[in-house]
Design an enzyme around this catalytic site. Structure first.
Site, mmCIF file in Angstrom:
data_model
loop_
_atom_site.group_PDB
_atom_site.id
_atom_site.type_symbol
_atom_site.label_atom_id
_atom_site.label_comp_id
_atom_site.label_asym_id
_atom_site.label_seq_id
_atom_site.Cartn_x
_atom_site.Cartn_y
_atom_site.Cartn_z
ATOM 1 N N GLU A 102 -6.782 4.811 7.815
ATOM 2 C CA GLU A 102 -6.614 6.241 7.481
ATOM 3 C C GLU A 102 -7.871 6.790 6.806
ATOM 4 O O GLU A 102 -8.221 7.962 6.978
ATOM 5 C CB GLU A 102 -5.362 6.420 6.597
ATOM 6 C CG GLU A 102 -4.092 6.222 7.423
ATOM 7 C CD GLU A 102 -2.925 5.620 6.675
ATOM 8 O OE1 GLU A 102 -2.896 5.667 5.438
ATOM 9 O OE2 GLU A 102 -2.021 5.063 7.351
ATOM 10 N N LYS B 194 0.174 4.274 -0.281
ATOM 11 C CA LYS B 194 -0.422 5.483 0.316
ATOM 12 C C LYS B 194 -0.146 6.685 -0.598
ATOM 13 O O LYS B 194 -0.089 6.520 -1.816
ATOM 14 C CB LYS B 194 0.084 5.672 1.744
ATOM 15 C CG LYS B 194 -0.105 4.396 2.579
ATOM 16 C CD LYS B 194 0.087 4.575 4.053
ATOM 17 C CE LYS B 194 -0.128 3.229 4.753
ATOM 18 N NZ LYS B 194 -0.086 3.315 6.198
ATOM 19 N N SER C 238 3.586 -2.215 10.263
ATOM 20 C CA SER C 238 5.036 -2.327 10.489
ATOM 21 C C SER C 238 5.602 -3.688 10.087
ATOM 22 O O SER C 238 6.525 -4.194 10.731
ATOM 23 C CB SER C 238 5.392 -1.976 11.938
ATOM 24 O OG SER C 238 5.068 -0.621 12.198
ATOM 25 N N HIS D 32 -9.439 1.318 4.893
ATOM 26 C CA HIS D 32 -8.166 1.466 5.613
ATOM 27 C C HIS D 32 -8.378 2.395 6.808
ATOM 28 O O HIS D 32 -9.192 3.322 6.736
ATOM 29 C CB HIS D 32 -7.103 2.031 4.658
ATOM 30 C CG HIS D 32 -5.737 1.984 5.249
ATOM 31 N ND1 HIS D 32 -5.290 2.931 6.137
ATOM 32 C CD2 HIS D 32 -4.731 1.083 5.113
ATOM 33 C CE1 HIS D 32 -4.057 2.616 6.515
ATOM 34 N NE2 HIS D 32 -3.694 1.502 5.904
ATOM 35 N N GLY E 184 2.942 -0.968 4.168
ATOM 36 C CA GLY E 184 3.139 0.417 3.763
ATOM 37 C C GLY E 184 4.605 0.702 3.493
ATOM 38 O O GLY E 184 5.142 0.390 2.423
ATOM 39 N N GLU F 125 -5.304 -4.872 10.498
ATOM 40 C CA GLU F 125 -4.259 -3.863 10.703
ATOM 41 C C GLU F 125 -4.522 -3.117 12.014
ATOM 42 O O GLU F 125 -5.318 -2.167 12.044
ATOM 43 C CB GLU F 125 -4.273 -2.849 9.549
ATOM 44 C CG GLU F 125 -3.952 -3.446 8.205
ATOM 45 C CD GLU F 125 -3.411 -2.390 7.238
ATOM 46 O OE1 GLU F 125 -2.311 -2.603 6.706
ATOM 47 O OE2 GLU F 125 -4.059 -1.347 7.046
ATOM 48 N N ASN G 237 0.881 -1.174 0.000
ATOM 49 C CA ASN G 237 0.000 0.000 0.000
ATOM 50 C C ASN G 237 0.917 1.222 0.000
ATOM 51 O O ASN G 237 1.509 1.549 1.030
ATOM 52 C CB ASN G 237 -0.889 -0.021 1.255
ATOM 53 C CG ASN G 237 -1.700 1.257 1.389
ATOM 54 O OD1 ASN G 237 -1.751 2.079 0.476
ATOM 55 N ND2 ASN G 237 -2.339 1.427 2.543
ATOM 56 N N GLY H 103 2.698 2.256 10.699
ATOM 57 C CA GLY H 103 3.663 3.339 10.558
ATOM 58 C C GLY H 103 4.420 3.664 11.832
ATOM 59 O O GLY H 103 5.076 4.707 11.918
HETATM 60 P P1 13P Z 1 3.229 0.340 7.542
HETATM 61 O O1 13P Z 1 3.669 -0.979 6.924
HETATM 62 O O2 13P Z 1 3.996 1.503 7.036
HETATM 63 O O3 13P Z 1 3.130 0.235 9.015
HETATM 64 O O4 13P Z 1 1.699 0.582 7.004
HETATM 65 C C1 13P Z 1 0.786 -0.424 7.139
HETATM 66 C C2 13P Z 1 -0.437 -0.068 6.377
HETATM 67 O O5 13P Z 1 -1.160 0.825 6.734
HETATM 68 C C3 13P Z 1 -0.708 -0.828 5.160
HETATM 69 O O6 13P Z 1 -2.007 -0.598 4.700
#
Ligand code: 13P
Length: 248
Positions: A94, A11, A209, A92, A230, A164, A9, A170
């Protein structure tokens, strides 16, 4: 056994030159159409052209539940499939926290995606305070139940779930493999109750992560069927390492 996937992803990251650099360096040894990337919507066409040679499938980070019409700023599922998108991330954390998406909005998107043959990756997960208050199971299963309301499947490949935990996204602080497996087992039970034997075959990805150093341990859990990644999906060498772990 559910199929294993490694999904990047991206983003709101990656310039055009970074994307070209990524695909020029992407050398995947094994591939069964299970390595996927979701770039920004504006980069989907470019990525589809570049990813074809690498054998990676491209999808969206979000889509509209509506048919074509007056919805400024949205992407129609028909337009995404016309471009060659294979999947869309839906709900997601976010999208939920920054753009106010409700379980009801998310359910409409899941239903619309399945109807039109775009695979939804339905994201669910608890916040840190919910985990600390012992609410993880209730929160995650409520999001799952609501997101899957009225969903019927012809086969397991029409739907993917991603667990997640918000506190792991993140932050560099992944859930432990035991924490992930515990929640994935709860998700599996609900999928089995709802879809019977098909529910046992639906892939449940873990996100938060994930990186080359922890991916093997996470993927060793029986109900962790891949990753939604991510930060560690943005560089080719790191994405290749994640895909290699997923092929073992
Ligand atoms: P990270 O791998 O950067 O923690 O992000 C995870 C994520 O939100 C994937 O959709």
């Amino acid at each position: 056994m559910p199929k294993s996937y490694m999904v990047g992803n991206w983003k709101m990251n990656q310039t055009l030159s970074e994307i070209e650099d990524f695909f020029s360096k992407l050398k995947l040894t094994s591939n069964q159409n299970n390595f996927w990337i979701a770039p920004q919507a504006v980069h989907i066409s470019t990525c589809i052209n570049l990813a074809m040679k690498a054998g990676v499938l491209i999808g969206a980070q979000n889509c509209s539940a509506n048919e074509f019409g007056a919805y400024t700023g949205e992407s129609a599922i028909d337009s995404l499939t016309e471009l060659g998108c294979h999947f869309s991330i839906i709900g997601h954390s976010e999208r939920r926290s920054l753009y106010g998406e409700s379980n009801e909005d998310i359910n409409k998107k899941v239903l619309a995606c399945i109807k039109k043959g775009l695979v939804p990756i339905l994201c669910i997960g608890e916040t840190l305070s919910q985990r600390e208050n012992g609410e993880t199971k209730d929160v995650v299963l409520f999001q799952l139940e609501q997101g899957l309301k009225d969903v019927e499947l012809n086969n397991e490949s029409e739907l993917i779930i991603a667990y997640e935990p918000v506190w792991a996204i993140g932050t560099g602080k992944s859930a432990s493999s035991a924490q992930a497996e515990e929640v994935h087992q709860q998700i599996r039970r609900l999928l089995n109750d709802k879809f019977g034997a098909t529910g046992d075959e639906i892939s449940i990805l873990y996100g938060g992560s994930v990186k080359p150093t922890n991916v093997e341990e996470l993927l060793s859990m029986p109900n962790v069927n891949g990753g939604l990644v991510g930060g560690a999906s943005l560089k080719a060498d790191s994405f290749v390492a994640l895909c290699n772990a997923c092929s073992k």
